[in-house]
Design a protein around this motif. Structure first.
Motif, short mmCIF file in Angstrom:
data_model
loop_
_atom_site.label_atom_id
_atom_site.label_comp_id
_atom_site.label_asym_id
_atom_site.label_seq_id
_atom_site.Cartn_x
_atom_site.Cartn_y
_atom_site.Cartn_z
N ASP A 387 0.78 -1.36 0.08
CA ASP A 387 0.05 0.01 -0.08
C ASP A 387 0.86 1.32 -0.10
OD1 ASP A 387 -2.20 1.67 -0.06
OD2 ASP A 387 -3.18 0.76 1.79
N GLY A 388 0.27 2.26 -0.14
CA GLY A 388 0.95 3.55 0.05
C GLY A 388 1.63 4.04 -1.38
N LEU A 389 0.84 3.36 -2.42
CA LEU A 389 1.41 3.56 -3.71
C LEU A 389 0.72 4.82 -4.69
CD1 LEU A 389 1.65 -0.02 -4.91
CD2 LEU A 389 3.62 1.38 -4.25
N GLY A 390 0.10 5.50 -3.94
CA GLY A 390 -0.84 6.59 -4.64
C GLY A 390 0.00 8.05 -4.56
N ALA A 391 -0.97 9.05 -4.51
CA ALA A 391 -0.31 10.35 -4.43
C ALA A 391 0.13 11.01 -3.29
CB ALA A 391 -1.61 11.35 -4.96
N SER A 392 1.14 11.80 -3.21
CA SER A 392 1.72 12.28 -1.94
C SER A 392 1.30 13.65 -1.87
CB SER A 392 3.20 12.38 -1.93
OG SER A 392 3.63 13.14 -3.14
N GLY A 393 1.24 14.10 -0.54
CA GLY A 393 0.74 15.29 -0.28
C GLY A 393 0.71 15.53 1.55
N LYS A 394 -0.13 16.63 1.81
CA LYS A 394 -0.15 16.82 3.11
C LYS A 394 -1.63 16.90 3.54
CE LYS A 394 4.17 19.02 3.50
NZ LYS A 394 5.11 20.04 4.04
N GLY A 395 -1.98 16.98 4.66
CA GLY A 395 -3.16 17.53 5.50
C GLY A 395 -4.46 16.61 4.98
N ALA A 396 -4.28 15.36 4.69
CA ALA A 396 -5.64 14.59 4.30
C ALA A 396 -6.56 14.66 5.30
CB ALA A 396 -5.06 12.88 4.21
N HIS A 397 -7.97 14.72 5.17
CA HIS A 397 -9.34 14.75 5.82
C HIS A 397 -9.09 16.17 6.39
CE1 HIS A 397 -9.79 10.05 6.70
NE2 HIS A 397 -9.27 10.36 5.47
N SER A 398 -8.48 17.03 5.83
CA SER A 398 -8.75 18.47 6.31
C SER A 398 -8.88 19.55 5.19
CB SER A 398 -7.39 18.87 7.09
OG SER A 398 -6.52 19.34 6.30
N ILE A 399 -9.51 20.66 5.50
CA ILE A 399 -9.59 21.70 4.32
C ILE A 399 -8.09 22.12 3.71
CG2 ILE A 399 -11.48 22.64 5.41
CD1 ILE A 399 -9.92 24.93 6.49
N GLU A 400 -7.07 21.51 4.28
CA GLU A 400 -5.66 22.09 3.83
C GLU A 400 -5.33 20.71 3.16
OE1 GLU A 400 -3.60 22.98 7.56
OE2 GLU A 400 -4.52 25.03 7.52
N GLU A 401 -5.91 19.72 2.87
CA GLU A 401 -5.27 18.63 1.96
C GLU A 401 -4.75 19.22 0.56
OE1 GLU A 401 -7.06 14.39 0.05
OE2 GLU A 401 -8.16 15.17 1.90
#
Length: 424
Positions: A387-401
Protein backbone atom coordinates in the motif's frame (compact mmCIF):
# COMPACT_ATOMS: atom_id res chain seq x y z
CA UNK A 1 -7.99 31.10 -9.22
CA UNK A 2 -4.33 31.20 -10.09
CA UNK A 3 -3.33 28.60 -12.68
CA UNK A 4 0.21 27.45 -13.28
CA UNK A 5 1.64 24.99 -15.73
CA UNK A 6 2.98 21.77 -14.26
CA UNK A 7 6.56 21.01 -15.29
CA UNK A 8 7.16 17.96 -17.47
CA UNK A 9 10.16 16.47 -15.72
CA UNK A 10 12.21 13.48 -16.84
CA UNK A 11 13.83 13.16 -13.43
CA UNK A 12 16.45 10.43 -13.10
CA UNK A 13 16.31 9.06 -16.63
CA UNK A 14 19.57 10.49 -17.91
CA UNK A 15 21.55 9.01 -15.03
CA UNK A 16 20.04 5.54 -15.11
CA UNK A 17 18.59 4.95 -18.55
CA UNK A 18 20.72 1.81 -18.87
CA UNK A 19 18.71 0.30 -15.96
CA UNK A 20 15.39 0.68 -17.77
CA UNK A 21 14.29 -1.31 -20.79
CA UNK A 22 13.23 0.42 -23.99
CA UNK A 23 9.53 -0.31 -23.34
CA UNK A 24 9.90 1.23 -19.89
CA UNK A 25 11.49 4.42 -21.18
CA UNK A 26 8.66 4.71 -23.71
CA UNK A 27 6.10 4.31 -20.91
CA UNK A 28 7.72 7.11 -18.92
CA UNK A 29 7.77 9.37 -21.97
CA UNK A 30 4.09 8.63 -22.57
CA UNK A 31 3.20 9.51 -18.98
CA UNK A 32 5.03 12.82 -19.33
CA UNK A 33 3.23 13.65 -22.55
CA UNK A 34 -0.13 12.82 -20.98
CA UNK A 35 0.39 14.93 -17.84
CA UNK A 36 -1.77 17.90 -18.93
CA UNK A 37 -4.82 15.70 -19.50
CA UNK A 38 -4.03 13.74 -16.33
CA UNK A 39 -4.21 16.90 -14.25
CA UNK A 40 -7.32 18.06 -16.10
CA UNK A 41 -9.07 14.82 -15.23
CA UNK A 42 -7.90 15.03 -11.62
CA UNK A 43 -9.31 18.55 -11.35
CA UNK A 44 -12.62 17.37 -12.80
CA UNK A 45 -13.14 14.55 -10.30
CA UNK A 46 -11.88 16.54 -7.29
CA UNK A 47 -14.49 19.20 -8.06
CA UNK A 48 -17.31 16.64 -7.70
CA UNK A 49 -18.27 16.13 -4.09
CA UNK A 50 -18.17 12.43 -3.29
CA UNK A 51 -18.47 12.27 0.46
CA UNK A 52 -19.33 8.72 1.49
CA UNK A 53 -22.99 9.50 2.15
CA UNK A 54 -23.36 11.53 -1.07
CA UNK A 55 -24.29 8.45 -3.06
CA UNK A 56 -25.04 10.38 -6.24
CA UNK A 57 -21.64 12.08 -6.11
CA UNK A 58 -19.79 8.80 -5.53
CA UNK A 59 -21.58 7.21 -8.49
CA UNK A 60 -20.84 10.23 -10.71
CA UNK A 61 -17.11 9.99 -9.99
CA UNK A 62 -17.31 6.23 -10.53
CA UNK A 63 -18.96 6.70 -13.93
CA UNK A 64 -16.25 9.12 -15.09
CA UNK A 65 -13.55 6.66 -14.07
CA UNK A 66 -15.41 3.73 -15.60
CA UNK A 67 -15.42 5.58 -18.93
CA UNK A 68 -11.64 5.90 -18.72
CA UNK A 69 -11.16 2.21 -17.98
CA UNK A 70 -13.39 1.20 -20.87
CA UNK A 71 -11.21 3.22 -23.25
CA UNK A 72 -8.32 1.02 -22.10
CA UNK A 73 -10.09 -2.22 -22.91
CA UNK A 74 -11.38 -2.98 -19.41
CA UNK A 75 -14.83 -4.38 -18.75
CA UNK A 76 -16.53 -2.31 -16.05
CA UNK A 77 -19.43 -2.95 -13.71
CA UNK A 78 -21.05 -1.29 -10.73
CA UNK A 79 -21.46 -3.42 -7.61
CA UNK A 80 -24.66 -2.30 -5.92
CA UNK A 81 -25.21 -2.66 -2.17
CA UNK A 82 -28.43 -3.21 -0.19
CA UNK A 83 -30.41 -0.05 0.53
CA UNK A 84 -30.08 -0.80 4.24
CA UNK A 85 -26.36 -0.02 4.08
CA UNK A 86 -26.96 3.51 2.74
CA UNK A 87 -23.86 3.34 0.55
CA UNK A 88 -23.34 4.02 -3.17
CA UNK A 89 -21.59 0.80 -4.20
CA UNK A 90 -18.28 0.03 -5.88
CA UNK A 91 -16.63 0.30 -9.31
CA UNK A 92 -14.88 -2.77 -10.72
CA UNK A 93 -12.82 -2.82 -13.93
CA UNK A 94 -11.34 -6.08 -15.23
CA UNK A 95 -9.36 -7.54 -18.07
CA UNK A 96 -8.34 -11.17 -18.46
CA UNK A 97 -5.14 -12.59 -19.90
CA UNK A 98 -2.48 -15.23 -19.39
CA UNK A 99 0.64 -13.14 -18.92
CA UNK A 100 2.35 -12.60 -15.57
CA UNK A 101 0.76 -12.15 -12.17
CA UNK A 102 -2.95 -11.51 -11.69
CA UNK A 103 -3.09 -8.06 -10.11
CA UNK A 104 -5.71 -6.58 -7.80
CA UNK A 105 -5.46 -2.77 -7.73
CA UNK A 106 -7.28 -0.95 -4.92
CA UNK A 107 -8.64 2.59 -4.62
CA UNK A 108 -11.73 4.36 -3.30
CA UNK A 109 -14.11 6.88 -4.80
CA UNK A 110 -15.41 8.49 -1.61
CA UNK A 111 -13.91 11.21 0.57
CA UNK A 112 -14.48 12.32 4.16
CA UNK A 113 -15.97 15.60 2.91
CA UNK A 114 -19.74 15.27 2.96
CA UNK A 115 -21.98 17.45 0.79
CA UNK A 116 -22.99 19.56 3.79
CA UNK A 117 -19.44 20.89 4.14
CA UNK A 118 -18.15 23.94 2.22
CA UNK A 119 -16.68 22.91 -1.13
CA UNK A 120 -12.91 23.25 -1.49
CA UNK A 121 -12.29 23.08 -5.26
CA UNK A 122 -9.11 21.95 -6.98
CA UNK A 123 -6.68 24.86 -6.83
CA UNK A 124 -3.11 25.10 -8.12
CA UNK A 125 -1.25 26.99 -5.43
CA UNK A 126 2.21 27.04 -7.05
CA UNK A 127 4.44 24.82 -9.20
CA UNK A 128 4.64 22.12 -6.52
CA UNK A 129 1.27 22.15 -4.72
CA UNK A 130 -2.41 21.75 -5.54
CA UNK A 131 -5.26 21.59 -3.04
CA UNK A 132 -8.81 20.24 -3.04
CA UNK A 133 -11.13 17.78 -1.36
CA UNK A 134 -9.67 14.29 -1.63
CA UNK A 135 -6.85 15.47 -3.90
CA UNK A 136 -4.44 12.98 -2.32
CA UNK A 137 -6.86 10.77 -0.32
CA UNK A 138 -7.57 9.43 -2.66
CA UNK A 139 -8.73 10.82 -5.96
CA UNK A 140 -5.08 11.51 -6.71
CA UNK A 141 -4.38 7.80 -6.21
CA UNK A 142 -7.31 6.74 -8.40
CA UNK A 143 -6.25 9.04 -11.24
CA UNK A 144 -2.67 7.81 -10.82
CA UNK A 145 -3.86 4.25 -11.48
CA UNK A 146 -5.71 5.35 -14.61
CA UNK A 147 -2.75 7.40 -15.87
CA UNK A 148 -0.33 4.49 -15.35
CA UNK A 149 -2.62 2.01 -17.13
CA UNK A 150 -3.26 4.53 -19.90
CA UNK A 151 0.45 4.79 -20.65
CA UNK A 152 0.86 1.01 -20.64
CA UNK A 153 -2.12 0.68 -22.96
CA UNK A 154 -0.67 3.25 -25.36
CA UNK A 155 2.43 1.07 -25.65
CA UNK A 156 0.30 -2.11 -26.01
CA UNK A 157 1.75 -3.45 -22.76
CA UNK A 158 -1.60 -4.36 -21.24
CA UNK A 159 -2.26 -7.00 -23.89
CA UNK A 160 -2.91 -10.46 -22.41
CA UNK A 161 -2.62 -9.23 -18.79
CA UNK A 162 -5.01 -10.02 -15.92
CA UNK A 163 -5.84 -6.95 -13.86
CA UNK A 164 -8.78 -6.23 -11.57
CA UNK A 165 -9.21 -2.64 -10.44
CA UNK A 166 -11.53 -2.25 -7.47
CA UNK A 167 -12.52 1.26 -6.37
CA UNK A 168 -14.78 1.06 -3.31
CA UNK A 169 -17.41 3.70 -2.62
CA UNK A 170 -17.31 3.69 1.17
CA UNK A 171 -13.74 3.32 2.41
CA UNK A 172 -13.93 6.41 4.60
CA UNK A 173 -17.09 5.14 6.34
CA UNK A 174 -17.66 1.50 5.55
CA UNK A 175 -21.11 0.02 5.26
CA UNK A 176 -19.83 -2.98 7.22
CA UNK A 177 -18.67 -6.51 6.45
CA UNK A 178 -21.45 -7.02 3.89
CA UNK A 179 -20.00 -4.17 1.85
CA UNK A 180 -16.69 -6.04 1.43
CA UNK A 181 -17.97 -9.51 0.48
CA UNK A 182 -17.59 -9.03 -3.27
CA UNK A 183 -14.30 -7.17 -2.76
CA UNK A 184 -12.78 -10.14 -0.91
CA UNK A 185 -14.14 -12.74 -3.34
CA UNK A 186 -12.65 -10.99 -6.37
CA UNK A 187 -9.34 -10.35 -4.65
CA UNK A 188 -8.91 -14.03 -3.83
CA UNK A 189 -8.92 -14.79 -7.56
CA UNK A 190 -5.73 -12.73 -7.93
CA UNK A 191 -2.09 -13.29 -7.01
CA UNK A 192 -1.27 -10.05 -5.23
CA UNK A 193 -2.74 -6.67 -4.31
CA UNK A 194 -1.45 -3.13 -4.80
CA UNK A 195 -3.27 -0.34 -2.97
CA UNK A 196 -2.99 3.31 -3.91
CA UNK A 197 -3.75 5.12 -0.67
CA UNK A 198 -1.66 8.25 -0.13
CA UNK A 199 2.10 7.89 -0.51
CA UNK A 200 4.49 9.24 2.10
CA UNK A 201 6.85 10.67 -0.45
CA UNK A 202 9.00 8.79 -2.96
CA UNK A 203 11.06 6.82 -0.47
CA UNK A 204 8.39 4.97 1.55
CA UNK A 205 5.71 2.35 0.92
CA UNK A 206 3.41 0.46 3.27
CA UNK A 207 4.00 -3.22 4.01
CA UNK A 208 1.92 -3.24 7.19
CA UNK A 209 -0.86 -1.15 8.64
CA UNK A 210 -2.90 -1.37 11.79
CA UNK A 211 -6.47 -2.53 11.93
CA UNK A 212 -9.30 -0.79 13.74
CA UNK A 213 -12.24 -1.88 15.84
CA UNK A 214 -14.52 -0.17 18.34
CA UNK A 215 -15.52 -0.77 21.93
CA UNK A 216 -18.32 0.38 24.21
CA UNK A 217 -18.08 0.50 27.98
CA UNK A 218 -21.25 0.81 30.05
CA UNK A 219 -21.31 1.26 33.82
CA UNK A 220 -24.23 1.03 36.24
CA UNK A 221 -24.06 1.95 39.92
CA UNK A 222 -26.16 2.68 42.99
CA UNK A 223 -27.43 6.23 43.02
CA UNK A 224 -28.50 8.48 45.85
CA UNK A 225 -27.34 11.41 47.95
CA UNK A 226 -23.76 12.41 47.21
CA UNK A 227 -22.85 12.49 50.92
CA UNK A 228 -23.13 8.66 50.99
CA UNK A 229 -20.56 8.00 48.23
CA UNK A 230 -17.67 5.66 49.16
CA UNK A 231 -19.82 4.22 51.95
CA UNK A 232 -23.14 2.39 51.76
CA UNK A 233 -23.83 3.53 48.15
CA UNK A 234 -20.44 2.57 46.77
CA UNK A 235 -18.39 4.57 44.28
CA UNK A 236 -20.80 5.58 41.55
CA UNK A 237 -20.58 5.02 37.81
CA UNK A 238 -18.15 7.82 36.97
CA UNK A 239 -15.46 6.69 39.42
CA UNK A 240 -15.77 3.15 38.07
CA UNK A 241 -15.41 4.36 34.47
CA UNK A 242 -12.37 6.41 35.50
CA UNK A 243 -10.82 3.38 37.22
CA UNK A 244 -11.24 1.24 34.13
CA UNK A 245 -9.80 3.81 31.72
CA UNK A 246 -6.83 4.43 34.00
CA UNK A 247 -6.11 0.71 34.16
CA UNK A 248 -6.36 0.42 30.37
CA UNK A 249 -3.71 3.12 30.04
CA UNK A 250 -1.50 1.81 32.84
CA UNK A 251 -1.40 -1.84 31.77
CA UNK A 252 -1.62 -1.58 27.97
CA UNK A 253 -0.47 1.92 27.12
CA UNK A 254 3.13 1.07 26.27
CA UNK A 255 2.53 -1.90 23.95
CA UNK A 256 3.94 -1.30 20.47
CA UNK A 257 1.34 -0.74 17.72
CA UNK A 258 -1.55 -0.90 20.21
CA UNK A 259 -3.76 2.12 20.92
CA UNK A 260 -7.18 2.44 22.52
CA UNK A 261 -8.73 5.87 22.40
CA UNK A 262 -11.82 6.77 24.48
CA UNK A 263 -13.38 9.22 22.05
CA UNK A 264 -16.61 9.87 23.96
CA UNK A 265 -17.48 9.71 27.67
CA UNK A 266 -20.67 10.74 29.47
CA UNK A 267 -21.93 10.08 32.97
CA UNK A 268 -24.68 11.14 35.32
CA UNK A 269 -28.01 10.05 36.70
CA UNK A 270 -29.16 9.01 33.23
CA UNK A 271 -27.26 8.65 29.92
CA UNK A 272 -28.66 8.67 26.37
CA UNK A 273 -26.72 7.89 23.18
CA UNK A 274 -27.85 7.97 19.53
CA UNK A 275 -25.82 5.65 17.26
CA UNK A 276 -27.12 7.33 14.12
CA UNK A 277 -25.84 10.78 15.02
CA UNK A 278 -23.05 9.81 17.47
CA UNK A 279 -24.56 12.29 19.95
CA UNK A 280 -24.82 11.71 23.69
CA UNK A 281 -26.85 13.41 26.42
CA UNK A 282 -26.75 13.09 30.18
CA UNK A 283 -28.73 14.35 33.15
CA UNK A 284 -27.19 14.74 36.60
CA UNK A 285 -26.64 16.97 39.61
CA UNK A 286 -23.59 17.50 41.76
CA UNK A 287 -25.38 16.22 44.87
CA UNK A 288 -26.51 12.95 43.23
CA UNK A 289 -24.21 9.94 42.79
CA UNK A 290 -23.93 9.11 39.10
CA UNK A 291 -25.89 5.98 38.28
CA UNK A 292 -24.76 5.56 34.65
CA UNK A 293 -21.68 6.12 32.53
CA UNK A 294 -20.89 5.41 28.88
CA UNK A 295 -17.55 5.39 27.09
CA UNK A 296 -17.08 4.73 23.38
CA UNK A 297 -13.65 4.27 21.83
CA UNK A 298 -11.56 2.59 19.20
CA UNK A 299 -8.89 -0.09 19.42
CA UNK A 300 -6.04 -0.23 16.89
CA UNK A 301 -3.69 -3.16 16.47
CA UNK A 302 -1.26 -4.74 14.04
CA UNK A 303 -2.28 -8.41 14.22
CA UNK A 304 -5.40 -10.36 15.13
CA UNK A 305 -3.47 -11.99 17.97
CA UNK A 306 -2.60 -8.58 19.40
CA UNK A 307 -6.24 -7.50 19.13
CA UNK A 308 -7.57 -10.57 20.92
CA UNK A 309 -4.95 -10.36 23.67
CA UNK A 310 -5.81 -6.70 24.28
CA UNK A 311 -9.53 -7.42 24.38
CA UNK A 312 -9.00 -10.22 26.93
CA UNK A 313 -6.96 -7.93 29.18
CA UNK A 314 -9.55 -5.15 28.88
CA UNK A 315 -12.32 -7.57 29.90
CA UNK A 316 -10.31 -8.63 32.96
CA UNK A 317 -9.94 -4.99 34.02
CA UNK A 318 -13.64 -4.30 33.53
CA UNK A 319 -14.63 -7.32 35.62
CA UNK A 320 -12.81 -6.01 38.74
CA UNK A 321 -15.59 -3.63 39.67
CA UNK A 322 -15.51 -1.14 42.51
CA UNK A 323 -18.08 -1.83 45.28
CA UNK A 324 -21.72 -1.56 44.20
CA UNK A 325 -20.87 -0.89 40.56
CA UNK A 326 -21.18 -3.14 37.52
CA UNK A 327 -19.43 -2.54 34.21
CA UNK A 328 -19.60 -4.31 30.84
CA UNK A 329 -17.55 -3.91 27.68
CA UNK A 330 -18.43 -4.96 24.13
CA UNK A 331 -16.33 -4.94 20.96
CA UNK A 332 -17.19 -4.53 17.28
CA UNK A 333 -14.82 -5.51 14.49
CA UNK A 334 -13.99 -2.95 11.82
CA UNK A 335 -11.00 -3.36 9.51
CA UNK A 336 -8.45 -6.11 10.24
CA UNK A 337 -4.74 -5.46 10.56
CA UNK A 338 -2.24 -5.92 7.73
CA UNK A 339 0.79 -7.71 9.14
CA UNK A 340 4.14 -6.74 7.53
CA UNK A 341 4.95 -10.19 6.13
CA UNK A 342 8.07 -11.27 4.19
CA UNK A 343 5.87 -11.58 1.09
CA UNK A 344 4.78 -7.96 1.46
CA UNK A 345 8.39 -6.93 1.85
CA UNK A 346 9.18 -8.82 -1.36
CA UNK A 347 6.86 -6.40 -3.18
CA UNK A 348 8.59 -3.49 -1.47
CA UNK A 349 11.91 -4.78 -2.78
CA UNK A 350 10.54 -4.73 -6.30
CA UNK A 351 9.47 -1.10 -5.87
CA UNK A 352 12.90 -0.37 -4.42
CA UNK A 353 14.56 -1.84 -7.53
CA UNK A 354 12.36 0.22 -9.86
CA UNK A 355 13.03 3.37 -7.85
CA UNK A 356 16.78 2.83 -8.04
CA UNK A 357 16.53 2.07 -11.76
CA UNK A 358 14.71 5.39 -12.21
CA UNK A 359 17.44 7.19 -10.29
CA UNK A 360 15.14 8.04 -7.38
CA UNK A 361 16.98 6.15 -4.63
CA UNK A 362 15.93 3.43 -2.17
CA UNK A 363 12.40 2.70 -0.91
CA UNK A 364 11.82 1.57 2.68
CA UNK A 365 8.77 0.39 4.62
CA UNK A 366 6.71 2.85 6.66
CA UNK A 367 6.40 2.14 10.37
CA UNK A 368 2.94 0.50 10.67
CA UNK A 369 2.08 2.82 13.55
CA UNK A 370 2.10 5.70 11.07
CA UNK A 371 -0.73 4.29 8.93
CA UNK A 372 -4.40 3.93 9.74
CA UNK A 373 -6.68 1.15 8.58
CA UNK A 374 -7.45 0.64 4.89
CA UNK A 375 -9.31 -1.62 2.45
CA UNK A 376 -6.19 -3.62 1.60
CA UNK A 377 -6.26 -5.09 5.11
CA UNK A 378 -9.43 -7.06 4.32
CA UNK A 379 -7.43 -9.28 1.97
CA UNK A 380 -3.94 -9.17 3.53
CA UNK A 381 -4.35 -12.67 4.99
CA UNK A 382 -4.83 -14.15 1.52
CA UNK A 383 -1.98 -12.74 -0.58
CA UNK A 384 1.06 -10.45 -0.70
CA UNK A 385 -0.03 -6.81 -0.42
CA UNK A 386 1.56 -3.39 -0.74
CA UNK A 387 0.00 0.00 0.00
CA UNK A 388 0.96 3.66 -0.03
CA UNK A 389 1.52 3.70 -3.80
CA UNK A 390 -0.77 6.64 -4.50
CA UNK A 391 -0.39 10.40 -4.55
CA UNK A 392 1.75 12.24 -2.01
CA UNK A 393 0.81 15.40 -0.19
CA UNK A 394 -0.25 16.75 3.19
CA UNK A 395 -3.31 17.43 5.31
CA UNK A 396 -5.52 14.50 4.31
CA UNK A 397 -9.03 14.72 5.83
CA UNK A 398 -8.70 18.47 6.35
CA UNK A 399 -9.48 21.65 4.42
CA UNK A 400 -5.71 21.97 3.89
CA UNK A 401 -5.41 18.66 1.98
CA UNK A 402 -2.79 19.04 -0.74
CA UNK A 403 -1.05 17.18 -3.56
CA UNK A 404 2.68 17.31 -4.25
CA UNK A 405 2.55 17.97 -7.99
CA UNK A 406 6.30 17.52 -8.50
CA UNK A 407 6.32 14.01 -7.05
CA UNK A 408 3.03 13.02 -8.69
CA UNK A 409 4.44 12.34 -12.20
CA UNK A 410 7.23 10.23 -10.71
CA UNK A 411 4.76 8.19 -8.66
CA UNK A 412 2.69 7.55 -11.79
CA UNK A 413 5.83 6.40 -13.60
CA UNK A 414 6.87 4.12 -10.74
CA UNK A 415 3.41 2.56 -10.54
CA UNK A 416 3.33 1.95 -14.29
CA UNK A 417 6.72 0.22 -14.23
CA UNK A 418 5.69 -1.90 -11.24
CA UNK A 419 2.54 -3.06 -13.03
CA UNK A 420 4.57 -3.71 -16.18
CA UNK A 421 7.21 -5.83 -14.42
CA UNK A 422 4.68 -7.80 -12.41
CA UNK A 423 2.69 -8.69 -15.52
CA UNK A 424 5.60 -9.83 -17.69
Amino acid sequence: MKRLLFPLLFVGLSASAQSLSKPETRVIATIQNQLPETFQFLEKVVNINSGTLNKEGVRTVGKLMADEFEKLGFKTEWVSLPDSLNRAGHLVATRQGKKGKKLFLIGHLDTVFEKSLPMEPFTRINDSTATGQGVNDMKGGDVLVIAALKALHAQKLLDDTSITVYFTGDEESSGGAESRTDFIERARQCDLALAFESAQGLQKVTTGRRGSSSWTLTVKARTGHSSRIFNELGYGAIYEAARILTEFRRTLGQEEYLTFNPGLIVGGSEVYYDNQTARAETVGKTNIIAGSALVKGDLRFLTEAQKEKARARMREIVDKSLPLTKAAISFNDGIPGMEPTPANDGLRQQVDKISRDMGLGPVVAVDPSQRGAGDVSFIAQYMPCLDGLGASGKGAHSIEESLNTKEYPLLIQRAALLIYRLTR
